[in-house]
Design an enzyme around this catalytic site. Sequence first.
Site, short mmCIF file in Angstrom:
data_model
loop_
_atom_site.label_atom_id
_atom_site.label_comp_id
_atom_site.label_asym_id
_atom_site.label_seq_id
_atom_site.Cartn_x
_atom_site.Cartn_y
_atom_site.Cartn_z
N HIS A 86 1.55 -10.97 -22.36
CA HIS A 86 0.78 -12.20 -22.52
C HIS A 86 1.44 -13.24 -23.42
O HIS A 86 0.93 -14.34 -23.57
CB HIS A 86 -0.61 -11.89 -23.08
CG HIS A 86 -0.59 -11.54 -24.54
ND1 HIS A 86 -0.21 -10.32 -24.99
CD2 HIS A 86 -0.88 -12.27 -25.63
CE1 HIS A 86 -0.27 -10.29 -26.32
NE2 HIS A 86 -0.67 -11.47 -26.74
C1 UD1 Z 1 -4.10 -15.02 -28.89
C2 UD1 Z 1 -3.22 -14.98 -30.13
C3 UD1 Z 1 -2.17 -13.89 -29.96
C4 UD1 Z 1 -2.79 -12.56 -29.59
C5 UD1 Z 1 -3.64 -12.74 -28.34
C6 UD1 Z 1 -4.30 -11.46 -27.91
C7 UD1 Z 1 -2.83 -17.14 -31.24
C8 UD1 Z 1 -1.82 -18.19 -31.49
N1 UD1 Z 1 -2.50 -16.23 -30.31
O1 UD1 Z 1 -3.27 -15.44 -27.81
O2 UD1 Z 1 -1.47 -13.73 -31.18
O3 UD1 Z 1 -1.78 -11.60 -29.35
O4 UD1 Z 1 -4.64 -13.73 -28.65
O5 UD1 Z 1 -5.00 -11.62 -26.74
O6 UD1 Z 1 -3.87 -17.14 -31.85
N2 UD1 Z 1 -8.72 -17.12 -22.33
C9 UD1 Z 1 -9.78 -16.76 -21.55
N3 UD1 Z 1 -10.79 -16.06 -22.15
C10 UD1 Z 1 -10.78 -15.70 -23.46
C11 UD1 Z 1 -9.68 -16.10 -24.23
C12 UD1 Z 1 -8.65 -16.79 -23.66
O7 UD1 Z 1 -9.83 -17.04 -20.37
O8 UD1 Z 1 -11.74 -15.06 -23.93
C13 UD1 Z 1 -7.59 -17.85 -21.69
C14 UD1 Z 1 -7.73 -19.34 -21.79
O9 UD1 Z 1 -7.24 -19.89 -20.63
C15 UD1 Z 1 -6.80 -19.69 -22.95
C16 UD1 Z 1 -5.72 -18.63 -22.82
O10 UD1 Z 1 -6.38 -17.47 -22.33
O11 UD1 Z 1 -6.33 -20.99 -22.86
C17 UD1 Z 1 -5.02 -18.33 -24.10
O12 UD1 Z 1 -5.97 -17.99 -25.13
P1 UD1 Z 1 -5.61 -18.29 -26.68
O13 UD1 Z 1 -6.69 -17.82 -27.56
O14 UD1 Z 1 -5.16 -19.71 -26.83
O15 UD1 Z 1 -4.29 -17.45 -26.93
P2 UD1 Z 1 -3.89 -15.99 -26.45
O16 UD1 Z 1 -2.76 -16.14 -25.50
O17 UD1 Z 1 -5.07 -15.17 -26.04
#
Ligand code: UD1
Length: 379
Positions: free
Chosen positions: A210
């Site tokens: 991811h």
């Molecule tokens: C975040 C953390 C990362 C961790 C990861 C675990 C930061 C910078 N990154 O990354 O260190 O390893 O979490 O999962 O804080 N989304 C959903 N549903 C959710 C959450 C996210 O659909 O419940 C999708 C959204 O499109 C979002 C994308 O995932 O834009 C990324 O989510 P985000 O929280 O920005 O970062 P992660 O890649 O999950």
Amino acid sequence: MSGKYKIINVVGARPNFMKIAPIMEAMLKEPAFEPLLVHTGQHYDEEMSQLFFKQLGIPKPAIDLEVGSASHAQQTAEIMRRFEPVLLEHKPQLVLVVGDVNSTIACTLVAAKLHIKVAHVEAGLRSFDRGMPEEINRLLTDAISDYLFTTEESAHQNLEREGIPEHKIHFVGNVMIDTLMKNCRQASTSQILPQLGLDNGQDYAVLTLHRPSNVDLRDTLERVLTAIHEVAQRLPVIFPIHPRTKKQIRQFGLEHMLSALATNPPPAACAPGIYCINPLGYLDFLRLTSKSKLALTDSGGLQEETTVLGIPCITLRENTERPVTVSCGTNVIVGTDAEKIISESLKALEGRAKKGQVPEKWDGLAADRIVQVLKQIAA
Ligand code: UD1
């Protein structure tokens, strides 16, 4: 005023939940403490958030900031904007943050500016790669935290090098491993293996992917998936897919490299191939990993969990902020080089993976050690 030492504990994203569970549990047993839980809402899907609260017995958050997804700047700013009034209202003596996600730095920054002490759990880890958003979060959080709780020796050295005074640093072990040890027995009742058609003792591998550096560039993602596709000719590779990765695979038109894209119920994984499934809850994932032949991952937490479980781990990154998993554990860093991914995987499948040991203080007692230190601070 209750006269108790009020602590606001912050969680936001999936890897935070396993870390906060044992800390909340230990704090709630301590009569001198009044712990409150704040969820920023950085992760919000049932399977990325609520499921972990249920399975790990984490109390319902007192406050949910419901920030959701956005760009780094927007998400960080929104957490800060919504967290400040919480601190002004509740006036805690301490804010405790865990890990390295955007919620960690956002809440630390707000607390420090309000002159509220901050404790950082999992301090001092460094990948020395500022291209990773988490590295920026780690550096900044540590620089302005008051109490730094570390999981391994390298963290202490990193903090000292950055000029953090010795008295702020406490080597307590790994709260993530507290959770793993506590839940091993419960995980053994998970039905995930029969659900995936993997209950006949056959070999399989687990894949998680991811990191933006792996999934946001088409060439890199295609190269990594091609290599894993090759490994998947030998045994089924189970791939619980992160929402970000699922989105990218669709956008780049790479679905053909996978045998199914997050269907529910998942297909029975009896033949070779990469099997995408929806993200799993903690217990199912622990069960799946603990019975696997090897793990391929770019996650930080899984490098630590496989080290404790004694499962070979092939890390699809150029570096790790958790070097003890390499020096002491089962972890091998291979980057995104296809040949290395394949050759290290084959080594593991042929039983030639390196054997590891469990690092010092990864013994299930880290949260208790943290609470002991905080009791002295509160006294
Ligand atoms: C975040 C953390 C990362 C961790 C990861 C675990 C930061 C910078 N990154 O990354 O260190 O390893 O979490 O999962 O804080 N989304 C959903 N549903 C959710 C959450 C996210 O659909 O419940 C999708 C959204 O499109 C979002 C994308 O995932 O834009 C990324 O989510 P985000 O929280 O920005 O970062 P992660 O890649 O999950």
